[in-house]
Design a protein around this motif. Structure first.
Motif, PDB file in Angstrom:
ATOM      1  N   ASP A  50      14.731   2.221  -4.303  1.00  0.00           N
ATOM      2  CA  ASP A  50      15.534   1.233  -3.124  1.00  0.00           C
ATOM      3  C   ASP A  50      14.856   0.454  -2.464  1.00  0.00           C
ATOM      4  N   ARG A  51      13.696   0.942  -1.968  1.00  0.00           N
ATOM      5  CA  ARG A  51      12.559   0.018  -1.231  1.00  0.00           C
ATOM      6  C   ARG A  51      12.101  -1.266  -2.051  1.00  0.00           C
ATOM      7  N   GLU A  52      11.998  -1.052  -3.402  1.00  0.00           N
ATOM      8  CA  GLU A  52      11.623  -2.026  -4.195  1.00  0.00           C
ATOM      9  C   GLU A  52      12.708  -3.017  -4.415  1.00  0.00           C
ATOM     10  N   ASP A  53      13.801  -2.560  -4.907  1.00  0.00           N
ATOM     11  CA  ASP A  53      15.025  -3.323  -5.236  1.00  0.00           C
ATOM     12  C   ASP A  53      15.746  -4.046  -4.179  1.00  0.00           C
ATOM     13  N   ASN A  54      15.851  -3.460  -3.018  1.00  0.00           N
ATOM     14  CA  ASN A  54      16.349  -4.026  -1.729  1.00  0.00           C
ATOM     15  C   ASN A  54      15.470  -4.455  -0.769  1.00  0.00           C
ATOM     16  N   GLY A  55      14.082  -4.471  -0.907  1.00  0.00           N
ATOM     17  CA  GLY A  55      13.082  -4.809  -0.032  1.00  0.00           C
ATOM     18  C   GLY A  55      12.145  -5.741  -0.473  1.00  0.00           C
ATOM     19  N   ASP A  59       0.791  -1.284   0.253  1.00  0.00           N
ATOM     20  CA  ASP A  59       0.021  -0.058  -0.094  1.00  0.00           C
ATOM     21  C   ASP A  59       0.954   1.080  -0.056  1.00  0.00           C
ATOM     22  N   SER A  60       2.072   1.183   0.784  1.00  0.00           N
ATOM     23  CA  SER A  60       2.785   2.420   0.716  1.00  0.00           C
ATOM     24  C   SER A  60       3.594   2.608  -0.468  1.00  0.00           C
ATOM     25  N   LEU A  61       3.933   1.617  -1.214  1.00  0.00           N
ATOM     26  CA  LEU A  61       4.386   1.685  -2.468  1.00  0.00           C
ATOM     27  C   LEU A  61       3.483   2.260  -3.556  1.00  0.00           C
ATOM     28  N   CYS A  62       2.445   1.724  -3.608  1.00  0.00           N
ATOM     29  CA  CYS A  62       1.563   2.190  -4.445  1.00  0.00           C
ATOM     30  C   CYS A  62       1.144   3.769  -4.157  1.00  0.00           C
ATOM     31  N   ALA A  63       1.272   4.016  -2.819  1.00  0.00           N
ATOM     32  CA  ALA A  63       1.108   5.512  -2.522  1.00  0.00           C
ATOM     33  C   ALA A  63       2.171   6.298  -2.817  1.00  0.00           C
ATOM     34  N   GLU A  64       3.385   5.709  -2.867  1.00  0.00           N
ATOM     35  CA  GLU A  64       4.501   6.466  -3.480  1.00  0.00           C
ATOM     36  C   GLU A  64       4.511   6.659  -5.042  1.00  0.00           C
ATOM     37  N   HIS A  65       3.658   5.625  -5.628  1.00  0.00           N
ATOM     38  CA  HIS A  65       3.590   5.804  -7.154  1.00  0.00           C
ATOM     39  C   HIS A  65       2.878   7.043  -7.571  1.00  0.00           C
ATOM     40  N   THR A  66       1.922   7.173  -6.845  1.00  0.00           N
ATOM     41  CA  THR A  66       0.819   8.110  -7.049  1.00  0.00           C
ATOM     42  C   THR A  66       1.489   9.557  -6.751  1.00  0.00           C
ATOM     43  N   SER A  67       2.277   9.673  -5.647  1.00  0.00           N
ATOM     44  CA  SER A  67       3.121  11.041  -5.244  1.00  0.00           C
ATOM     45  C   SER A  67       4.055  11.363  -6.425  1.00  0.00           C
ATOM     46  N   LEU A  68       4.766  10.158  -7.002  1.00  0.00           N
ATOM     47  CA  LEU A  68       5.761  10.515  -7.821  1.00  0.00           C
ATOM     48  C   LEU A  68       4.940  11.081  -9.248  1.00  0.00           C
ATOM     49  N   ASP A  69       3.962  10.334  -9.407  1.00  0.00           N
ATOM     50  CA  ASP A  69       3.262  10.996 -10.609  1.00  0.00           C
ATOM     51  C   ASP A  69       2.809  12.446 -10.377  1.00  0.00           C
ATOM     52  N   GLU A  70       2.435  12.781  -9.177  1.00  0.00           N
ATOM     53  CA  GLU A  70       2.013  14.154  -8.920  1.00  0.00           C
ATOM     54  C   GLU A  70       3.372  14.982  -8.893  1.00  0.00           C
ATOM     55  N   GLN A  71       4.245  14.874  -8.169  1.00  0.00           N
ATOM     56  CA  GLN A  71       5.627  15.386  -8.343  1.00  0.00           C
ATOM     57  C   GLN A  71       5.987  15.638  -9.671  1.00  0.00           C
ATOM     58  N   GLU A  82      13.043  17.137  -4.870  1.00  0.00           N
ATOM     59  CA  GLU A  82      12.299  16.132  -4.159  1.00  0.00           C
ATOM     60  C   GLU A  82      11.858  14.977  -4.892  1.00  0.00           C
ATOM     61  N   PHE A  83      11.414  15.052  -6.288  1.00  0.00           N
ATOM     62  CA  PHE A  83      10.802  13.998  -7.061  1.00  0.00           C
ATOM     63  C   PHE A  83      11.996  12.943  -7.252  1.00  0.00           C
ATOM     64  N   ILE A  84      13.240  13.575  -7.641  1.00  0.00           N
ATOM     65  CA  ILE A  84      14.431  12.611  -7.961  1.00  0.00           C
ATOM     66  C   ILE A  84      14.793  12.017  -6.597  1.00  0.00           C
ATOM     67  N   HIS A  85      14.701  12.564  -5.452  1.00  0.00           N
ATOM     68  CA  HIS A  85      15.179  11.693  -4.108  1.00  0.00           C
ATOM     69  C   HIS A  85      13.923  10.720  -3.833  1.00  0.00           C
ATOM     70  N   ASP A  86      12.900  11.218  -4.034  1.00  0.00           N
ATOM     71  CA  ASP A  86      11.862  10.225  -3.716  1.00  0.00           C
ATOM     72  C   ASP A  86      11.848   8.991  -4.694  1.00  0.00           C
TER      73      ASP A  86
END
Length: 145
Positions: free
Chosen positions: A115-120, A79-91, A105-109
């Protein structure tokens, strides 16, 4: 990119990791466009990132995420990764529309998200899913653009 567990040898995970690299490279093009001050170049570079990012996040959500979501221990994380997808689109949309101050902010996020996907999540999926699960992920994941 995770290189310690071998999860990139799973076809769909290897694809998603390769797409991450392409998206990060496109974000670098966007950074250079913003630094140039050329509005049209920023729009084109933003569109280039979006053209990679949107099909990628859709494929993750429709495929791997939907199968992993069935395991309760992953639901909140997905759920948090999906929320990040939405946030990245907005940014990204904000940067494209002229809010160049949002680029860092966009590049950092974006990098943090990858990293959360590749290493988690991806290494966890290699452990948590079995043969029939992977067959389903392969079947329901939209093809690469």
């Amino acid at each position: 990119m995770c290189t310690y567990c071998g999860c990139e040898s799973i076809e769909v995970i290897g694809r998603f990791m390769a797409e991450h690299t392409e998206i990060v490279n496109a974000a670098g093009v966007l950074r250079r466009a913003v630094e140039s001050g050329d509005r049209r170049a920023v729009e084109q570079a933003s569109d280039g990132v979006a053209d990679l990012l949107h099909p990628h996040t859709r494929a993750e959500e429709v495929g791997l995420f939907s199968v992993m979501r069935r395991q309760e221990e992953f639901t909140d994380h997905i759920d948090s990764l999906c929320a990040e997808h939405t946030s990245l689109d907005e940014q990204l949309a904000a940067v494209r529309s002229g809010r160049h101050d949002r680029l860092d902010e966009f590049i950092h996020d974006l990098r943090h998200h990858i990293d959360r996907e590749d290493n988690g999540l991806f290494p966890a999926s290699a452990i948590a899913l079995d043969g029939p699960d992977w067959a389903e992920v392969d079947e329901i994941t939209p093809p690469a653009p």
